[in-house]
Design an enzyme around this catalytic site. Sequence first.
Site, PDB file in Angstrom:
ATOM      1  N   HIS B 116       0.860  -1.008  -0.113  1.00 14.85           N
ATOM      2  CA  HIS B 116       0.037  -0.184  -0.148  1.00 14.85           C
ATOM      3  C   HIS B 116       0.678   1.331   0.013  1.00 14.85           C
ATOM      4  O   HIS B 116       1.904   1.366   0.386  1.00 14.85           O
ATOM      5  CB  HIS B 116      -0.961  -0.213   1.443  1.00 14.85           C
ATOM      6  CG  HIS B 116      -2.070   1.045   1.561  1.00 14.85           C
ATOM      7  ND1 HIS B 116      -1.538   2.096   1.862  1.00 14.85           N
ATOM      8  CD2 HIS B 116      -3.197   0.839   1.138  1.00 14.85           C
ATOM      9  CE1 HIS B 116      -2.608   3.173   1.851  1.00 14.85           C
ATOM     10  NE2 HIS B 116      -3.774   2.173   1.364  1.00 14.85           N
ATOM     11  N   GLN B 196      -4.384  -5.021   7.056  1.00 13.89           N
ATOM     12  CA  GLN B 196      -5.439  -5.829   6.643  1.00 13.89           C
ATOM     13  C   GLN B 196      -5.427  -7.060   7.103  1.00 13.89           C
ATOM     14  O   GLN B 196      -6.298  -7.703   7.036  1.00 13.89           O
ATOM     15  CB  GLN B 196      -5.377  -5.880   5.210  1.00 13.89           C
ATOM     16  CG  GLN B 196      -5.533  -4.730   4.182  1.00 13.89           C
ATOM     17  CD  GLN B 196      -7.051  -4.285   4.461  1.00 13.89           C
ATOM     18  OE1 GLN B 196      -7.711  -4.911   4.901  1.00 13.89           O
ATOM     19  NE2 GLN B 196      -7.338  -2.978   4.015  1.00 13.89           N
ATOM     20  N   CYS B 359      -4.922   2.567  -3.575  1.00 16.66           N
ATOM     21  CA  CYS B 359      -3.649   3.100  -3.182  1.00 16.66           C
ATOM     22  C   CYS B 359      -2.305   2.137  -3.212  1.00 16.66           C
ATOM     23  O   CYS B 359      -1.592   1.984  -2.313  1.00 16.66           O
ATOM     24  CB  CYS B 359      -3.758   3.612  -1.624  1.00 16.66           C
ATOM     25  SG  CYS B 359      -5.181   4.649  -1.256  1.00 16.66           S
TER      26      CYS B 359
HETATM   27  C1  LIG Z   1      -2.549  -2.635   3.185  1.00  9.63           C
HETATM   28  C2  LIG Z   1      -2.765  -1.366   4.059  1.00  9.63           C
HETATM   29  N1  LIG Z   1      -1.603  -0.485   4.605  1.00  9.63           N
HETATM   30  C3  LIG Z   1      -1.990   0.644   5.138  1.00  9.63           C
HETATM   31  C4  LIG Z   1      -3.151   1.273   4.940  1.00  9.63           C
HETATM   32  C5  LIG Z   1      -3.392   2.635   5.417  1.00  9.63           C
HETATM   33  O1  LIG Z   1      -4.427   2.891   6.676  1.00  9.63           O
HETATM   34  P1  LIG Z   1      -4.718   4.125   7.215  1.00  9.63           P
HETATM   35  O2  LIG Z   1      -5.105   5.013   6.058  1.00  9.63           O
HETATM   36  O3  LIG Z   1      -5.850   3.672   8.023  1.00  9.63           O
HETATM   37  O4  LIG Z   1      -3.620   4.545   7.951  1.00  9.63           O
HETATM   38  C6  LIG Z   1      -4.089   0.463   4.412  1.00  9.63           C
HETATM   39  C7  LIG Z   1      -5.624   1.175   4.318  1.00  9.63           C
HETATM   40  O5  LIG Z   1      -6.218   1.542   3.366  1.00  9.63           O
HETATM   41  C8  LIG Z   1      -4.286  -0.719   3.991  1.00  9.63           C
HETATM   42  O6  LIG Z   1      -4.993  -1.486   3.224  1.00  9.63           O
END
Ligand SMILES: Cc1ncc(COP(=O)(O)O)c(C=O)c1O
Lengths: 121, 401
Positions: B116, B196, B359
């Site tokens: 991500h 996740q 993302c």
């Molecule tokens: C695999 C992964 N990492 C990181 C994030 C980032 O999380 P947050 O936006 O809650 O900080 C997400 C959320 O979309 C995610 O799916």
Amino acid sequence: MSDMYRQQLLDHARRPRHHGVLAEATHTRHEANPSCGDVIDIYLVTSSNGLVEQVSFTGQGCVISQAATSMLLESVAGRSVAEVLAMCPEDVVGLLGIEPGPMRINCALLPLRALHKVLSR
Amino acid sequence: MDAFVDFKKHFSALHDPAVVYLDSAATTQVPDSVLAAVSSYARGGRGNPYRGLHTFAAKATKLLSSSRATVAAFIGARPEELLFTKGTTEGLNLVARALGSRLCPGDQVVLTIFEHHANLLPWRELARERGFSITYLPMAKNGSVDLELAKKIIGSRTKVVAVTQASNVLGTILPVYELAELAHDVGALVVVDAAQSVARLPVDVHQLGCDALAFGAHKMYGPEGIGAVYISDHLRPQLSPLLYGGGMVDEVLDDTIRYAEDLRLFEAGSPNVAGAVGFAAACEFLQLLGLEHVRQHELELTAKLVRALAELPRVIIHSPAPELGRVGVVSFSIEGVHSHDVAQLLADQGVAIRAGYHCAAPLTRCLDIGGTVRVSFGVYNDLADVDKLIEGVKTVLARFV
Ligand SMILES: Cc1ncc(COP(=O)(O)O)c(C=O)c1O
């Protein structure tokens, strides 16, 4: 079901008007919408007396973005640069004939953004 | 599946039968028990932890500390190994900043193609500043990462291996344990993005052998705006705060500052007590259900979904085969229909899913799929939700012939 996919929109998305590259373009602009991943490239030929004489585009993306580009370009062909610069988001929404809502408005406004950027240079 | 029958009754947001919520990888809905815990804290009187001697402040201090213990235990950590953050992103940035700013040209950070942006952009930015290199473990033919290849890539130059435990796009479970072993063999540190996985798999930081593990409450039935990051004893001395301010010092004199020597150092500013209380309640909610049961339930839903999708024309499933290990996150595309148009038509029928790039641009680019439709399950979903989604997809197919 919403009429966001009313026939005229689907038709423009499926058979976009003015589709292709204008080799003799005086103005070109690439514009992208990161959330949807929509991309368009628009090509314009403007005349010395400030008219948008020819328009075309290529692109990929959702129905709203591609139909909006097709419809907007169709409507600006032959108009003056000043008129195009004076167009506002409501004009695009009017052309589309639907209310895209907060999540899709960026798709709908992609071509207007491209036109304004390229013509105000 | 019995424990999950009629489970929507615990979630006020899902009482309306017209709502089919299949976007839990973006954010989960919150059970009434978590909402009750949060509001009971505020109703009982808020206080600012460590600041003040009155009852409310004392109670808030105690609650913050017991919440930390609960959240830490949820991932098999000790309270002194757990920092509260505002979410996964902050946790990953904190760790990347600490580790990345010590790296030099010639050093290597290993990521995977599945990351991500939260576990990609911090490293990319630091690599630009510091001149170290980033190598991505690619997607293997079987849809995961190839450990043989990883063994070749992870070497003496490798200082950090940062990897997501479960892909937010495809649901693939990555072999974090094996990668951590490879990393430790060459003396590299291991950072895990568990955003996740924590609500979908039993996670134990000591079993995994990672040095840092970041996650957030809002994807695990807890409140928004709070997360946590596990920091190993080994890593803690290398960390420096992202924020400076109240609550992180033992003493401020004119010419010297004595910083706190515990985790308060990394939690400057008034703590998010309501968030921590809700976070702990969410962990308790999941513990009560039992993550093995949650996993079983998800696998059942996932299997049915994939089977039903496979029978539809023009539907291409991107998620891996079940043998590989996957969580309840499934991506697919419909030939000739942009994912956002699918999402819109489904939304019009009350079905909430996610469309686009999620993302994770490197992954969607490598798959060359220009955005996907993503279905992700939560504990409240049932087989009827899958039926409604499939009905919805059929109407999309009929609409875009
Ligand atoms: C695999 C992964 N990492 C990181 C994030 C980032 O999380 P947050 O936006 O809650 O900080 C997400 C959320 O979309 C995610 O799916």
